[in-house]
Design a protein around this motif. Sequence first.
Motif, PDB file in Angstrom:
ATOM      1  N   ARG A 342      33.866  36.965  40.497  1.00  0.00           N
ATOM      2  CA  ARG A 342      34.606  37.141  39.327  1.00  0.00           C
ATOM      3  C   ARG A 342      34.941  38.496  39.435  1.00  0.00           C
ATOM      4  N   GLU A 357      34.988  31.041  33.700  1.00  0.00           N
ATOM      5  CA  GLU A 357      36.292  31.601  33.558  1.00  0.00           C
ATOM      6  C   GLU A 357      37.638  31.080  34.437  1.00  0.00           C
ATOM      7  N   ASP A 360      37.686  32.508  38.113  1.00  0.00           N
ATOM      8  CA  ASP A 360      36.458  32.413  38.900  1.00  0.00           C
ATOM      9  C   ASP A 360      36.755  31.821  40.105  1.00  0.00           C
TER      10      ASP A 360
END
Length: 394
Positions: A342, A357, A360
């Motif tokens: 990330r 998210e 990612d």
Amino acid sequence: MKLAILSRAPQSYSTQRLRQAAHDRGHRVKVLDTLRFSIDLSGEEPDLQYRGRLLSDYDAILPRIGNSITYFGTAVVRQFEQMDVYTPNTANGITNSRDKLRATQILSRHNIGMPATAFVHSRADVRTAIESVGGAPVVIKLLEGTQGVGVILAPAAKIAEAIIETLHSTKQNVLVQAFISESRGRDIRALVVGDRVVAAMRRVASGDEFRSNVHRGGSVERVELAPEYEQAAVRSAQIMGLRVAGVDMLEGNDGPLVMEVNSSPGLQGIESATGLDVAGAIVDHIDNQVAFPEIDVRQRLSVSTGYGVAELAVGIGADLVGKRLRDSGLDDRDITVLTLHRGAAVIPNPKGNTELEAGDRLLCFGKLEEMRSMIPARRHRRAKVRKLPKDALA
Ligand SMILES: Nc1ncnc2c1ncn2[C@@H]1O[C@H](COP(=O)(O)OP(=O)(O)O)[C@@H](O)[C@H]1O
Ligand SMILES: [Mg+2]
């Protein structure tokens, strides 16, 4: 542990220091002549003979492979790897770092500052290559030179062309590199062990020499490295697959520029410049890692047909944004997440409650067919923004 130092120079400063450091720490240590091994592939398991006799068991090796014996030396290291003997520097790592072009290619995708570099074969492409690195003056390098031999500064494009053509005519491969004038006659050597820099020095060339190699008469002084220099050094060594490395960096106007990564760094210069116990740090690192011999993950995992490793992007294919990993369905599709990337952060073995998210990236092992739809589109190449060195504009 029982450690073998592979070296052809048992009396050299570096070998002596490493042997002594291992001995002082209570390890059993032998210096073995790299060229006296026989690689034995005749039995059921990979094996090694030394001086005509079966080699006894070792826990770890420390390869110090000189440039003149790269092929045989890396074959011996590779054989130890097949026998699950720990080595801080793998055969692959040594091979990759030995060739300046190969090293530069491997580092080039990892956002590590490096002098602009070009490599061409055809006479017709030489001029463009010189221009593409910013024009004269340029540095011309033999791919496998060491100690400054085979590194030439060409002040003008015409001269550079003549040198390159001459070397090509004698079947020598050379690379063309921007001359980093702000670092003229100076560079940084960082000694990386594991994931940290254990010692660093600045080398300063003597007189009007532009090469700062100690073998070219350069002098050395201890330096405290700025974090960006430490990071560049550690990451370069890691990417090359070396846990013991001497990383050479120029001091560019915008930060470190990595020139090369050495897999058998000499210890005399750096220990005398810094007063630090580099040999001890190397031995301690090996002792600490000896239980973890290198595993070629790709080679081992690809034995399962239809399975493999892939990097998946969250937001592509399956709708995973906002879901927890355990509700993502990846598990049911036989996909195991190894690491989650990330931004600049890496989460190893992400837990089931980790919320995904957009953006990612998941490094996964699993069924190739199940992963296909989540593989990001190939990156498109950006138009090249060329940074010209200041003197190229003059
Ligand atoms: N692109 C460059 N710009 C300025 N100086 C350079 C450049 N490349 C090399 N040098 C100088 O030449 C020295 C030798 O180059 P390097 O690539 O490390 O070859 P070697 O393997 O022979 O040490 C470096 O330590 C540095 O002082
Ligand atoms: Mg060098």
